[in-house]
Design a protein around this motif. Structure first.
Motif, PDB file in Angstrom:
ATOM      1  N   LEU A  91     -41.912  43.804   2.005  1.00  6.86           N
ATOM      2  CA  LEU A  91     -41.435  42.637   0.661  1.00  6.86           C
ATOM      3  C   LEU A  91     -39.998  41.753   0.845  1.00  6.86           C
ATOM      4  O   LEU A  91     -39.496  41.309   0.960  1.00  6.86           O
ATOM      5  N   ILE A  92     -39.211  43.382   0.633  1.00  9.02           N
ATOM      6  CA  ILE A  92     -37.364  43.117   0.015  1.00  9.02           C
ATOM      7  C   ILE A  92     -36.828  42.362   1.749  1.00  9.02           C
ATOM      8  O   ILE A  92     -36.217  41.219   0.932  1.00  9.02           O
ATOM      9  N   THR A  93     -37.143  43.048   2.771  1.00 11.75           N
ATOM     10  CA  THR A  93     -36.818  42.335   3.792  1.00 11.75           C
ATOM     11  C   THR A  93     -36.556  40.763   4.393  1.00 11.75           C
ATOM     12  O   THR A  93     -36.203  39.798   4.751  1.00 11.75           O
ATOM     13  N   VAL A  94     -38.418  40.242   3.233  1.00 15.32           N
ATOM     14  CA  VAL A  94     -39.130  38.987   4.486  1.00 15.32           C
ATOM     15  C   VAL A  94     -38.155  38.300   3.016  1.00 15.32           C
ATOM     16  O   VAL A  94     -38.074  37.165   3.807  1.00 15.32           O
ATOM     17  N   ALA A  95     -38.206  38.793   1.868  1.00 14.71           N
ATOM     18  CA  ALA A  95     -37.876  37.773   0.951  1.00 14.71           C
ATOM     19  C   ALA A  95     -36.698  37.283   1.370  1.00 14.71           C
ATOM     20  O   ALA A  95     -36.454  36.699   1.075  1.00 14.71           O
ATOM     21  N   LEU A  96     -36.098  38.081   1.595  1.00 14.66           N
ATOM     22  CA  LEU A  96     -33.886  38.012   1.622  1.00 14.66           C
ATOM     23  C   LEU A  96     -34.099  37.215   2.746  1.00 14.66           C
ATOM     24  O   LEU A  96     -32.584  36.452   3.205  1.00 14.66           O
ATOM     25  N   MET A  97     -34.544  37.549   4.111  1.00 11.59           N
ATOM     26  CA  MET A  97     -34.860  36.840   5.072  1.00 11.59           C
ATOM     27  C   MET A  97     -34.700  34.728   4.767  1.00 11.59           C
ATOM     28  O   MET A  97     -34.387  33.841   5.237  1.00 11.59           O
ATOM     29  N   GLY A  98     -35.755  34.851   3.969  1.00 15.19           N
ATOM     30  CA  GLY A  98     -36.452  33.410   3.675  1.00 15.19           C
ATOM     31  C   GLY A  98     -35.272  32.280   2.980  1.00 15.19           C
ATOM     32  O   GLY A  98     -35.293  31.388   3.183  1.00 15.19           O
ATOM     33  N   ILE A  99     -34.825  33.038   2.098  1.00 10.70           N
ATOM     34  CA  ILE A  99     -33.855  33.323   1.176  1.00 10.70           C
ATOM     35  C   ILE A  99     -32.758  32.389   2.162  1.00 10.70           C
ATOM     36  O   ILE A  99     -32.077  31.137   1.335  1.00 10.70           O
ATOM     37  N   ALA A 100     -31.852  32.733   2.809  1.00  8.22           N
ATOM     38  CA  ALA A 100     -30.719  33.113   3.563  1.00  8.22           C
ATOM     39  C   ALA A 100     -30.972  31.455   4.708  1.00  8.22           C
ATOM     40  O   ALA A 100     -30.439  31.025   4.369  1.00  8.22           O
ATOM     41  N   THR A 101     -32.174  32.229   4.740  1.00  5.63           N
ATOM     42  CA  THR A 101     -32.699  30.890   6.274  1.00  5.63           C
ATOM     43  C   THR A 101     -32.756  29.662   5.176  1.00  5.63           C
ATOM     44  O   THR A 101     -32.065  28.505   6.328  1.00  5.63           O
ATOM     45  N   ALA A 102     -33.115  29.521   4.497  1.00  5.14           N
ATOM     46  CA  ALA A 102     -33.550  27.956   3.546  1.00  5.14           C
ATOM     47  C   ALA A 102     -32.167  27.328   3.343  1.00  5.14           C
ATOM     48  O   ALA A 102     -31.720  26.158   3.032  1.00  5.14           O
ATOM     49  N   GLY A 103     -31.041  28.237   3.023  1.00  2.00           N
ATOM     50  CA  GLY A 103     -29.792  28.272   2.371  1.00  2.00           C
ATOM     51  C   GLY A 103     -29.441  27.928   3.459  1.00  2.00           C
ATOM     52  O   GLY A 103     -28.807  26.616   3.526  1.00  2.00           O
ATOM     53  N   VAL A 104     -29.125  28.105   4.977  1.00  2.00           N
ATOM     54  CA  VAL A 104     -28.419  27.399   6.170  1.00  2.00           C
ATOM     55  C   VAL A 104     -29.256  25.725   5.766  1.00  2.00           C
ATOM     56  O   VAL A 104     -27.902  24.827   6.295  1.00  2.00           O
ATOM     57  N   GLY A 105     -29.926  25.910   6.232  1.00  2.00           N
ATOM     58  CA  GLY A 105     -30.534  24.079   5.781  1.00  2.00           C
ATOM     59  C   GLY A 105     -30.390  23.085   5.017  1.00  2.00           C
ATOM     60  O   GLY A 105     -30.342  22.017   4.531  1.00  2.00           O
ATOM     61  N   LEU A 106     -29.095  23.794   3.744  1.00  2.00           N
ATOM     62  CA  LEU A 106     -28.913  23.192   2.476  1.00  2.00           C
ATOM     63  C   LEU A 106     -27.409  23.109   2.559  1.00  2.00           C
ATOM     64  O   LEU A 106     -26.556  22.686   1.661  1.00  2.00           O
ATOM     65  N   ILE A 107     -26.298  23.370   3.565  1.00  2.00           N
ATOM     66  CA  ILE A 107     -25.030  24.025   3.365  1.00  2.00           C
ATOM     67  C   ILE A 107     -24.319  22.778   4.191  1.00  2.00           C
ATOM     68  O   ILE A 107     -24.738  21.830   5.113  1.00  2.00           O
ATOM     69  N   PRO A 108     -23.256  21.826   3.087  1.00  2.00           N
ATOM     70  CA  PRO A 108     -22.738  20.595   3.883  1.00  2.00           C
ATOM     71  C   PRO A 108     -22.248  21.210   4.836  1.00  2.00           C
ATOM     72  O   PRO A 108     -21.590  21.896   5.394  1.00  2.00           O
ATOM     73  N   THR A 109     -21.469  20.205   5.692  1.00  2.00           N
ATOM     74  CA  THR A 109     -21.402  19.732   6.855  1.00  2.00           C
ATOM     75  C   THR A 109     -18.836  20.229   7.142  1.00  2.00           C
ATOM     76  O   THR A 109     -18.851  20.101   5.641  1.00  2.00           O
ATOM     77  N   PHE A 110     -19.004  20.596   8.594  1.00  2.00           N
ATOM     78  CA  PHE A 110     -17.450  20.248   8.156  1.00  2.00           C
ATOM     79  C   PHE A 110     -16.234  19.149   7.436  1.00  2.00           C
ATOM     80  O   PHE A 110     -15.048  19.360   6.573  1.00  2.00           O
TER      81      PHE A 110
END
Length: 542
Positions: free
Chosen positions: A106-125
């Motif tokens: 449960l812990i690993t899947v939660a950490l993975m999902g949150i980090a992945t969604a974060g990649v989709g929200l990063i501003p560009t260079f």
């Protein structure tokens, strides 16, 4: 009583493999489906970046690096997640061996999902400068930590529920998950690209598959919350046999420490390079080197993956009959001896014009000023010419020149210094295409070749989960198998994309990077045949 509980889950006694009650079979299906779906979603999250690595160079890295430098930086960022996987295996492996397999899931899947969604929200260079790649690398590291705890738990959990005599078949479903996640990432990218269009996808639509991981996170959490704890772990706890310090025991006892090293170098390192060469690197080769358009290359790979996927379970089941080692070692050796002809065949069927031009009009750079570039863009004329040829997918070689500067021979034409327009004209006149001609791409044969390479992945990867589970005792299993797996597949396998690209672009040989995979696969086969034991028939309850 604890032993009886294990037997009821494990199914038939050892002398009657494969026999189990209908209740046992229902429980096993629930375990496999619950574990596999969650693991597929985690691999989807982790591999989504790899699927889109070609997009991330210009989005998140300085234009000063040049196109090849930015692409290498993008691959190195993919590697950042791989670096953290062994550390995740230590953290979550200990948790899984002491607190239980289910909670760790449960812990690993939660950490993975949150980090992945974060990649989709990063501003560009272009929007926030150097902060963009820093945030991207940080999130990739969090993904790596999560993945480090995922695989060992899934393999252990399913194997400890499996019916005797069918453990290879059962864990074969877990082995589907990595390629399944890759396949799902391809479908998501393909669907989003079709939804918003190619230009909009490159501008912002690439974010959609990452943000969608929030939905996958919710599904994964729901599925895993309904699973029961492993019967082997519950029995160990009830009997007081669980390790209180699995990390110290795994690394402090010479027998287990040595076995981890042997399983790393004699098995998983080779399996890792076969996995990445036959899937990710083959896809990159089609797109970046052979210049096959994104949609065609992605579709061919998706079909090849879909056709090959059942073979993970088939070779896992076959290992229940003839043993784990013969299949794994045989698959690595097959891959090693056929990669060069297979990638040559990809060129022949995907871009035959490039193949003919390479044979008829070889390209030679004559210069004394070409250097290995890791963290900077091209500075000299030779380096700029080499950059142009690498981006164009043109095989070339560098020879010593006379005096300063560089001269480039393209067939019978000669270009002095770095003159991009003149070089481009010379390449076109010699028959080198700007991109693969869609009318000449033999998609059927390209898909067949990709299928063969993915089949090698199935042969080597299908039985490896149960092999690693059987190598180590139950009390330290989660910890002990996770480390060699994540170093082997993460470091040796995952960094193949970077090092193979670096070798190819430095030597000018589009096939040169394959030596990385071939050498490691052959070395692993030799070490494994010499030093590793066969594990078929071992009692995983011990």
């Amino acid at each position: 009583m604890a032993a009886a509980n294990i037997e009821s889950y494990a199914g038939a006694p050892a002398d009657a493999p494969g026999m189990a009650s209908s209740a046992d079979r229902r429980e096993m299906r629930k375990v496999i489906i619950g574990s596999s779906l969650g693991t597929v979603f985690e691999w989807y999250d982790f591999f989504l970046y790899g699927t889109l690595a070609g997009f991330f160079g210009p989005l998140f890295f300085s234009p000063a690096l040049g196109e090849t430098g930015a692409f290498l930086a993008s691959l190195a960022t993919y590697g950042a997640g791989l670096v953290l996987r062994p550390f995740g295996s230590l953290l979550f492996g200990r948790m899984g061996d002491t607190a239980g397999r289910k909670m760790t899931f449960l812990i690993t899947v939660a950490l993975m999902g949150i980090a992945t969604a974060g990649v989709g929200l990063i501003p560009t260079f272009a929007q926030i400068g150097i902060a963009a790649p820093i945030i991207l690398v940080t999130l990739r590291c969090l993904q790596g930590l999560a993945m480090g705890g995922e695989y060992g738990g899934a393999a252990t959990y399913v194997a400890e529920h499996a019916v005797k005599g069918r453990s290879g078949r059962a864990t074969g479903w877990i082995q589907i998950c990595a390629s399944g996640g890759f396949f799902l990432s391809l479908l998501a990218v393909f669907a989003c690209r079709g939804l918003v269009g190619a230009d909009e996808f490159r501008a912002w639509g690439w974010r959609l598959p990452f943000v969608a991981s929030v939905a996958l996170l919710a599904i994964s959490m729901f599925i895993r919350a309904r699973l029961h704890e492993s019967p082997v772990f519950k029995a160990m706890k009830a009997e007081g046999k669980a390790s209180k310090a699995p990390v110290a025991e795994a690394y402090g006892v010479a027998r287990w420490r040595n076995l981890m090293l042997l399983s790393l170098f004699g098995c998983v390192a080779g399996v890792g390079v076969v996995w990445y060469a036959g899937q990710f690197y083959a896809l990159f080769f089609l797109q970046k080197v052979l210049k096959v358009d994104f949609d065609t290359a992605t579709a061919c790979m998706a079909v090849a993956l879909a056709l090959a996927t059942p073979f993970f379970v088939l070779f896992g089941a076959l290992s229940d009959r003839i043993g784990r080692k013969p299949i794994i070692m045989g698959g690595m050796l097959l891959a090693a001896v056929t990669y060069f002809p297979l990638f040559g065949a990809l060129t022949h069927y995907a871009n035959p014009i490039l193949e003919r031009a390479t044979a008829a009009a070889p390209v030679v750079i004559r210069s004394n000023d070409c250097h290995l570039l890791l963290l900077s863009g091209p500075q000299t004329d030779c380096e700029r010419v080499r950059e142009l040829l690498n981006v164009a997918g043109v095989t070339h070689r560098v020879e010593p020149g006379e005096g300063a500067g560089a001269t480039t021979q393209v067939g019978t034409a000669t270009v002095t210094g770095y003159d991009a327009p003149a070089l481009t004209v010379a390449l076109r006149a010699a028959g080198y295409p700007a991109a693969a001609d869609p009318a000449q791409v033999n998609t059927v044969m390209v898909t067949v070749i990709l299928f063969v390479m993915v089949l090698f992945v199935c042969i080597t990867y299908g039985p490896v989960a149960i092999y690693l589970v059987e190598l180590f005792p139950a009390r330290i299993r989660y910890t002990a198998l996770s480390m060699p797996y994540h170093i082997g597949t993460g470091y040796f396998g995952g960094f193949m994309l970077y090092f193979a690209t670096l070798i190819s672009t430095t030597t000018g040989n589009i096939y040169g990077g394959l030596w990385y995979a071939v050498v490691i696969a052959v070395a692993s086969t030799a070490i494994g045949l010499w030093k590793l034991p066969e594990t078929l028939g071992r009692d995983i309850r011990a």
